[in-house]
Design a protein around this motif. Structure first.
Motif, mmCIF file in Angstrom:
data_model
loop_
_atom_site.group_PDB
_atom_site.id
_atom_site.type_symbol
_atom_site.label_atom_id
_atom_site.label_comp_id
_atom_site.label_asym_id
_atom_site.label_seq_id
_atom_site.Cartn_x
_atom_site.Cartn_y
_atom_site.Cartn_z
ATOM 1 N N VAL A 38 12.053 -57.842 -65.312
ATOM 2 C CA VAL A 38 10.995 -58.821 -65.558
ATOM 3 C C VAL A 38 9.709 -58.080 -65.897
ATOM 4 O O VAL A 38 9.553 -56.902 -65.577
ATOM 5 C CB VAL A 38 10.770 -59.785 -64.358
ATOM 6 C CG1 VAL A 38 12.005 -60.616 -64.090
ATOM 7 C CG2 VAL A 38 10.349 -59.031 -63.126
ATOM 8 N N ARG A 39 8.823 -58.798 -66.561
ATOM 9 C CA ARG A 39 7.560 -58.215 -67.000
ATOM 10 C C ARG A 39 6.394 -58.936 -66.332
ATOM 11 O O ARG A 39 6.441 -60.138 -66.127
ATOM 12 C CB ARG A 39 7.425 -58.355 -68.513
ATOM 13 C CG ARG A 39 8.488 -57.646 -69.294
ATOM 14 C CD ARG A 39 8.583 -58.076 -70.744
ATOM 15 N NE ARG A 39 7.355 -58.550 -71.327
ATOM 16 C CZ ARG A 39 6.840 -58.118 -72.463
ATOM 17 N NH1 ARG A 39 7.464 -57.196 -73.143
ATOM 18 N NH2 ARG A 39 5.729 -58.621 -72.931
ATOM 19 N N LEU A 40 5.377 -58.164 -66.030
ATOM 20 C CA LEU A 40 4.114 -58.705 -65.539
ATOM 21 C C LEU A 40 3.062 -58.298 -66.553
ATOM 22 O O LEU A 40 2.873 -57.106 -66.805
ATOM 23 C CB LEU A 40 3.779 -58.135 -64.154
ATOM 24 C CG LEU A 40 2.417 -58.530 -63.583
ATOM 25 C CD1 LEU A 40 2.356 -60.032 -63.321
ATOM 26 C CD2 LEU A 40 2.132 -57.759 -62.305
ATOM 27 N N ARG A 101 6.763 -53.384 -66.256
ATOM 28 C CA ARG A 101 8.162 -53.818 -66.220
ATOM 29 C C ARG A 101 8.783 -53.415 -64.882
ATOM 30 O O ARG A 101 8.558 -52.303 -64.402
ATOM 31 C CB ARG A 101 8.955 -53.184 -67.350
ATOM 32 C CG ARG A 101 8.444 -53.566 -68.734
ATOM 33 C CD ARG A 101 8.982 -52.648 -69.816
ATOM 34 N NE ARG A 101 8.649 -51.269 -69.502
ATOM 35 C CZ ARG A 101 9.498 -50.241 -69.610
ATOM 36 N NH1 ARG A 101 10.725 -50.437 -70.037
ATOM 37 N NH2 ARG A 101 9.128 -49.025 -69.286
ATOM 38 N N ALA A 167 0.615 -61.487 -57.166
ATOM 39 C CA ALA A 167 1.410 -61.544 -58.404
ATOM 40 C C ALA A 167 2.218 -60.256 -58.568
ATOM 41 O O ALA A 167 3.390 -60.297 -58.965
ATOM 42 C CB ALA A 167 0.502 -61.768 -59.607
ATOM 43 N N ASN A 170 4.959 -60.410 -55.920
ATOM 44 C CA ASN A 170 5.938 -61.440 -56.280
ATOM 45 C C ASN A 170 6.828 -60.987 -57.430
ATOM 46 O O ASN A 170 8.019 -61.316 -57.466
ATOM 47 C CB ASN A 170 5.241 -62.748 -56.634
ATOM 48 C CG ASN A 170 4.672 -63.438 -55.419
ATOM 49 O OD1 ASN A 170 5.076 -63.186 -54.287
ATOM 50 N ND2 ASN A 170 3.703 -64.313 -55.639
ATOM 51 N N THR A 171 6.265 -60.231 -58.352
ATOM 52 C CA THR A 171 7.068 -59.740 -59.471
ATOM 53 C C THR A 171 8.081 -58.711 -58.985
ATOM 54 O O THR A 171 9.268 -58.773 -59.326
ATOM 55 C CB THR A 171 6.166 -59.129 -60.557
ATOM 56 O OG1 THR A 171 5.223 -60.123 -60.984
ATOM 57 C CG2 THR A 171 6.980 -58.665 -61.752
ATOM 58 N N VAL A 175 12.096 -59.922 -58.944
ATOM 59 C CA VAL A 175 13.166 -59.375 -59.778
ATOM 60 C C VAL A 175 14.401 -59.066 -58.939
ATOM 61 O O VAL A 175 15.519 -59.086 -59.447
ATOM 62 C CB VAL A 175 12.695 -58.131 -60.578
ATOM 63 C CG1 VAL A 175 12.513 -56.909 -59.686
ATOM 64 C CG2 VAL A 175 13.645 -57.824 -61.722
ATOM 65 N N GLU A 178 16.297 -62.251 -59.082
ATOM 66 C CA GLU A 178 16.504 -62.821 -60.418
ATOM 67 C C GLU A 178 17.983 -63.127 -60.612
ATOM 68 O O GLU A 178 18.844 -62.275 -60.390
ATOM 69 C CB GLU A 178 16.024 -61.829 -61.476
ATOM 70 C CG GLU A 178 16.092 -62.320 -62.878
ATOM 71 C CD GLU A 178 15.013 -63.340 -63.214
ATOM 72 O OE1 GLU A 178 15.186 -64.015 -64.233
ATOM 73 O OE2 GLU A 178 14.015 -63.458 -62.478
#
Length: 186
Positions: A38-40, A101, A167, A170-171, A175, A178
């Motif tokens: 996932v991307r932030l 990432r 954030a 959480n990222t 993931v 996910e």
């Protein structure tokens, strides 16, 4: 007294598996799956973000107008201009942004990290299964594909605003959860 009986799923004969090209190809694809990424995206340029939001709104309005009257050449030209404006605004935001990432850890590594960061008594009473204060920087660094160190992560989590630090956490944690499967569909 009853005795527990251990049952194992029967293995199909190797010859049958080898003969089933579909299953052999499926097994190969399953072995070659990559863990989720996932991307932030971080963009500190408020003007660029505002311009992008306005361009998106203008493009949608132009699309709606052009769809109402597809033969109207003026509306079609307005749509092309709005689409170009949106693309330029998106490029400006992309250039102003930092993209981080994160990739899910393998399950064993993730569980080991959770185990070495047990919750404090207070955290356990609040229902936490791990110590977020000590695990946070570790999980950010471990899942980063961009080389974020634990020291970097600890600094970001201390220095950034509450919302931005959350954030980031959480990222990195998200993931790990996910899911790319659709159960029961087919």
């Amino acid at each position: 007294m009853t005795t527990a009986r251990k049952t194992t799923a029967p293995k199909p004969p190797a010859a049958a598996v080898a003969a089933d090209a579909h299953w052999a190809a499926t097994r190969e694809r399953l072995r070659n799956r990559t863990r989720p990424i996932v991307r932030l995206t971080i963009c500190d340029d408020r003007d660029a973000k505002q311009a992008l939001a306005e361009a998106k709104f203008n493009e949608q309005r132009a699309k709606d107008n052009a769809e109402r009257d597809p033969s109207n050449k003026v509306e079609q030209a307005v749509l092309r201009a709005a689409t170009d404006e949106f693309a330029q605004a998106q490029t400006a935001v992309d250039e102003a942004s930092i993209v981080l990432r994160f990739q899910a850890l393998d399950r064993k590594t993730y569980k080991e990290l959770l185990a070495v960061h047990p919750p404090t008594e207070d955290q356990a009473e609040d229902g936490y299964a791990f110590n977020l204060d000590t695990l946070g920087p570790v999980i950010v660094a471990a899942s980063s594909l961009d080389g974020i160190t634990e020291e970097d992560a600890a600094g970001y989590l201390d220095d950034w605003s509450q919302a931005e630090a959350e954030a980031l956490l959480n990222t990195a944690f998200g993931v790990q959860r996910e899911e790319r499967m659709d159960l029961g569909k087919g």
